[in-house]
Enzyme design. Structure first.
Site, PDB file in Angstrom:
ATOM      1  N   ASP A 144       0.880  -1.155   0.000  1.00  0.00           N
ATOM      2  CA  ASP A 144       0.000   0.000   0.000  1.00  0.00           C
ATOM      3  C   ASP A 144       0.928   1.218   0.000  1.00  0.00           C
ATOM      4  O   ASP A 144       2.086   1.126   0.417  1.00  0.00           O
ATOM      5  CB  ASP A 144      -0.884  -0.028   1.254  1.00  0.00           C
ATOM      6  N   ASP A 164       0.095   5.062   0.943  1.00  0.00           N
ATOM      7  CA  ASP A 164      -0.054   5.995   2.062  1.00  0.00           C
ATOM      8  C   ASP A 164      -0.180   5.247   3.381  1.00  0.00           C
ATOM      9  O   ASP A 164      -1.074   4.432   3.566  1.00  0.00           O
ATOM     10  CB  ASP A 164      -1.277   6.883   1.828  1.00  0.00           C
ATOM     11  N   GLU A 177       1.266   9.011   6.270  1.00  0.00           N
ATOM     12  CA  GLU A 177      -0.131   9.272   5.903  1.00  0.00           C
ATOM     13  C   GLU A 177      -0.435  10.763   6.028  1.00  0.00           C
ATOM     14  O   GLU A 177      -0.272  11.361   7.082  1.00  0.00           O
ATOM     15  CB  GLU A 177      -1.062   8.469   6.820  1.00  0.00           C
ATOM     16  N   LYS A 178      -0.848  11.348   4.914  1.00  0.00           N
ATOM     17  CA  LYS A 178      -1.321  12.735   4.878  1.00  0.00           C
ATOM     18  C   LYS A 178      -2.532  12.736   3.969  1.00  0.00           C
ATOM     19  O   LYS A 178      -2.490  12.157   2.879  1.00  0.00           O
ATOM     20  CB  LYS A 178      -0.239  13.673   4.313  1.00  0.00           C
ATOM     21  N   GLN A 222      -6.830   5.839  -4.498  1.00  0.00           N
ATOM     22  CA  GLN A 222      -6.567   7.267  -4.638  1.00  0.00           C
ATOM     23  C   GLN A 222      -7.881   8.004  -4.877  1.00  0.00           C
ATOM     24  O   GLN A 222      -8.127   8.554  -5.952  1.00  0.00           O
ATOM     25  CB  GLN A 222      -5.567   7.517  -5.774  1.00  0.00           C
ATOM     26  N   HIS A 232     -11.322   5.759  -8.133  1.00  0.00           N
ATOM     27  CA  HIS A 232     -12.779   5.822  -7.958  1.00  0.00           C
ATOM     28  C   HIS A 232     -13.201   5.996  -6.502  1.00  0.00           C
ATOM     29  O   HIS A 232     -12.442   5.714  -5.595  1.00  0.00           O
ATOM     30  CB  HIS A 232     -13.422   4.533  -8.483  1.00  0.00           C
ATOM     31  N   CYS A 286     -11.892  -2.350  -8.271  1.00  0.00           N
ATOM     32  CA  CYS A 286     -10.470  -2.125  -7.991  1.00  0.00           C
ATOM     33  C   CYS A 286     -10.237  -1.468  -6.635  1.00  0.00           C
ATOM     34  O   CYS A 286      -9.161  -1.609  -6.059  1.00  0.00           O
ATOM     35  CB  CYS A 286      -9.804  -1.311  -9.103  1.00  0.00           C
ATOM     36  N   LYS A 338      -9.797  -1.121  -2.971  1.00  0.00           N
ATOM     37  CA  LYS A 338      -9.673  -2.027  -1.832  1.00  0.00           C
ATOM     38  C   LYS A 338     -10.785  -1.709  -0.835  1.00  0.00           C
ATOM     39  O   LYS A 338     -11.076  -0.547  -0.631  1.00  0.00           O
ATOM     40  CB  LYS A 338      -8.293  -1.859  -1.170  1.00  0.00           C
TER      41      LYS A 338
END
Length: 188
Positions: free
Chosen positions: A8, A10, A16-17, A52, A91, A106, A108
């Site tokens: 993964d 981020d 993580e931001k 994303q 998406h 797609c 997760k």
């Protein structure tokens, strides 16, 4: 068949931001390059899989995302590591705008990015590893029948139940490297 270390982005590769999309805001998490070096030495391809939804929400464009990822891949290369590929889901089923507002396969915890990578690179998913910082990463790995689902506490808060859902849990990437690749000698 090959095997992959799926990462993964981020919370695993970088701090993580919310909706990170600018190079100047990108911070690698301590231990990521050592983990990837151990995986590469053990014969794993390195593949990034990332949701994303910032693209879907209109916070940044696919072009901006691609520019950042080109830089990320180059930074790994500077550490003598080759990112085989990256897969992303632009998406979101409810927060997306236009054609990005879709309930896709797609995003997760659904496994399509993993399945697409497996098909493209002839991967044996049962011999592969997924590393994530959220339960959705583990669930995607379960749905794709990934051999080892690893959860790391470097991103989002991880509950005890989330830890139990994973095959391996570690607080840090350095600890995770030791747990996943115990035979890897330390480079002193």
């Amino acid at each position: 068949m090959s095997k992959s270390l799926f990462l993964d982005r981020d919370g695993v590769i970088n701090v993580e931001k919310d909706y990170l999309h600018r190079i100047q805001d990108f911070e690698f998490i301590d231990g990521i390059f050592d983990l990837c070096q151990a995986a590469a030495e053990a014969g794993y391809l390195l593949i990034i899989i990332t949701n994303q939804s910032g693209i879907a929400r209109g916070y940044y464009t696919e072009h901006q995302f691609q520019q950042l990822m080109t830089w990320v891949v180059a930074e790994f290369s500077r550490h003598q590591l080759s990112i085989t590929d990256y897969f992303y889901c632009p998406h979101h089923p409810t927060k997306g705008t236009g054609h990005f507002r879709v309930d896709c396969n797609c995003r997760k915890p659904r496994p399509q990015m993993l399945l697409d990578a497996a098909q493209k690179y002839d991967l044996d998913l049962s011999q592969s590893i997924i590393v994530g910082d959220k339960l959705t990463d583990i669930q995607a790995g379960q749905a794709a029948h990934i051999g080892t689902k690893a959860l790391v506490g470097t991103g989002h808060a991880v509950s005890h139940a989330d830890q139990l859902a994973a095959d391996v849990y570690a607080d840090t990437l350095t600890e995770l490297k030791t747990r996943l690749f115990p035979a890897t000698p330390e480079n002193d």
